[in-house]
Design an enzyme around this catalytic site. Sequence first.
Site, mmCIF file in Angstrom:
data_model
loop_
_atom_site.group_PDB
_atom_site.id
_atom_site.type_symbol
_atom_site.label_atom_id
_atom_site.label_comp_id
_atom_site.label_asym_id
_atom_site.label_seq_id
_atom_site.Cartn_x
_atom_site.Cartn_y
_atom_site.Cartn_z
ATOM 1 C CG HIS A 1 6.572 -8.110 -1.679
ATOM 2 N ND1 HIS A 1 7.365 -7.951 -0.573
ATOM 3 C CD2 HIS A 1 6.368 -6.867 -2.171
ATOM 4 C CE1 HIS A 1 7.619 -6.661 -0.404
ATOM 5 N NE2 HIS A 1 7.014 -5.979 -1.357
ATOM 6 C CB CYS B 1 9.858 -6.017 -3.027
ATOM 7 S SG CYS B 1 10.402 -4.510 -2.267
ATOM 8 C CE LYS C 1 1.578 -2.916 -0.008
ATOM 9 N NZ LYS C 1 2.460 -2.211 -0.940
ATOM 10 C CD GLN D 1 -0.184 -4.664 -4.223
ATOM 11 O OE1 GLN D 1 -1.053 -3.931 -4.694
ATOM 12 N NE2 GLN D 1 0.918 -4.188 -3.675
ATOM 13 C CG ASP E 1 1.379 -11.084 0.503
ATOM 14 O OD1 ASP E 1 0.607 -10.133 0.735
ATOM 15 O OD2 ASP E 1 2.540 -10.932 0.067
HETATM 16 N N1 PMP Z 1 3.268 -8.535 -0.265
HETATM 17 C C1 PMP Z 1 2.875 -7.862 -1.342
HETATM 18 C C2 PMP Z 1 2.193 -8.601 -2.455
HETATM 19 C C3 PMP Z 1 3.082 -6.487 -1.428
HETATM 20 O O1 PMP Z 1 2.688 -5.811 -2.494
HETATM 21 C C4 PMP Z 1 3.710 -5.824 -0.340
HETATM 22 C C5 PMP Z 1 3.988 -4.339 -0.396
HETATM 23 N N2 PMP Z 1 4.511 -3.896 -1.610
HETATM 24 C C6 PMP Z 1 4.079 -6.577 0.757
HETATM 25 C C7 PMP Z 1 3.849 -7.935 0.764
HETATM 26 C C8 PMP Z 1 4.728 -5.933 1.961
HETATM 27 O O2 PMP Z 1 3.838 -5.056 2.533
HETATM 28 P P1 PMP Z 1 4.322 -4.043 3.691
HETATM 29 O O3 PMP Z 1 5.541 -3.346 3.133
HETATM 30 O O4 PMP Z 1 3.170 -3.123 3.860
HETATM 31 O O5 PMP Z 1 4.629 -4.850 4.878
#
Ligand code: PMP
Length: 416
Positions: free
Chosen positions: A132, A374, A235, A212, A209
Amino acid sequence: MTQIVENIESKINVSTIRSKFPVLDQKVNGKKLIYFDNAATTQKPEVVINALSDYYRQYNANIHRGLHTLAERATAAYEDTRKTVQQFINASEAEEVIFTSGTTESINLVANAYGRKFLHPGDEVIISGLEHHSNIVPWQLICQEKSALLKVIPIDAKGDIDLEAFKKIITDKTKIVAVNHISNSLGTINPVREIVQIAHDSGAIVLLDGAQATAHVDIDVQELDCDFYAFSAHKLYGPTGVGVLYGKRKLLESMNPFQSGGEMIKEVTFEKTTFNDIPYKFEAGTPNIADVIAFNEALKFVIGLGNKEDVLSYEQTLLNEATERLKEIPGLTIIGEADQKIAVISFIIEGLHHFDIGMMLDAKGIAVRTGHHCTQPLMNRFGIDGTVRVSFSIYNTLEEVSIFADSLKQIVEKWR
Ligand code: PMP
């Protein structure tokens, strides 16, 4: 396939679970809402919504510094969430749990507070092609600042990390490896235990990270032996604006603060400041008290679901059925078919733009995500600019999957 059959086959009682989520019980564009955008954010159970309201109605107060009853009550509730998080991820102590605003801030914290201190010119940081943007850009920035090199583990055609390539690119100059536990765009569950092992053997530390992962698989940071683990409450059925950074005590203590101000200090004079102990050293200013407190209820909800294997297995039933149904649609290609994946399906359809598909599904009350999610470098890897992504949660049903697949088929037949 009805919900009753699911209830007999699975240990997960979907009807009971659904009844805890008020938002699910509504019509969108005249149709019963089908919410398949859970990888972006999950819905919230009533206990979480009530906890937010209770805090503001009954004991709103700033934490840690106050001696009065409301302040003590709010502090106790805030710190209780930290203990639940510790238990949820099996951290060895609650002090290793830092509250942030989300995964993004957690990663930025490590890139800045660890990276700025410990990266030197010529050092390397390794990420993967599945990341991401939140796990790319902070590393790009700190590598630029410190004249370090950012390397990327390639992804194969199925959407798996190429472990052999990782073994080849890691060197004794690699200081940090930062990869996701599970890919948000493709659903790939990465071999993170092996990645940690390879990185540690080479002397690098690892940030995972977990944005998910936390809602779908068991997280045991001691077993994973990762150095940092980042995730977001929203999430995981919790409120927005709260995240967690887990870090090993030794590393957290060795780092400089990320942000500075109140709460993160022990003593301040105009000449010099000494810093608070962890976790407070990394929690400058008034934190997101209400949402942290409500997050506790989300965690308790997930813990109350029972065995995560039952959760995963129920979601896999949805994944398998949806995958099978989507493959019947002419011109549809699934992007990412890793052997180990959570219930996320990204797809494209020849002759139809993903945005148009998303809008036409929305007209039928079906919420999906479209775009690059993203993960632009990952989209480039597959030579596309975006996908339609459906992502399932514990409250979704086979009936919803069936309505979705029928609706998509109708759209394709009408518009392609
Ligand atoms: N890493 C991953 C794998 C994600 O799916 C996301 C959110 N889509 C993020 C980082 C960023 O998370 P947040 O917007 O809650 O900070």
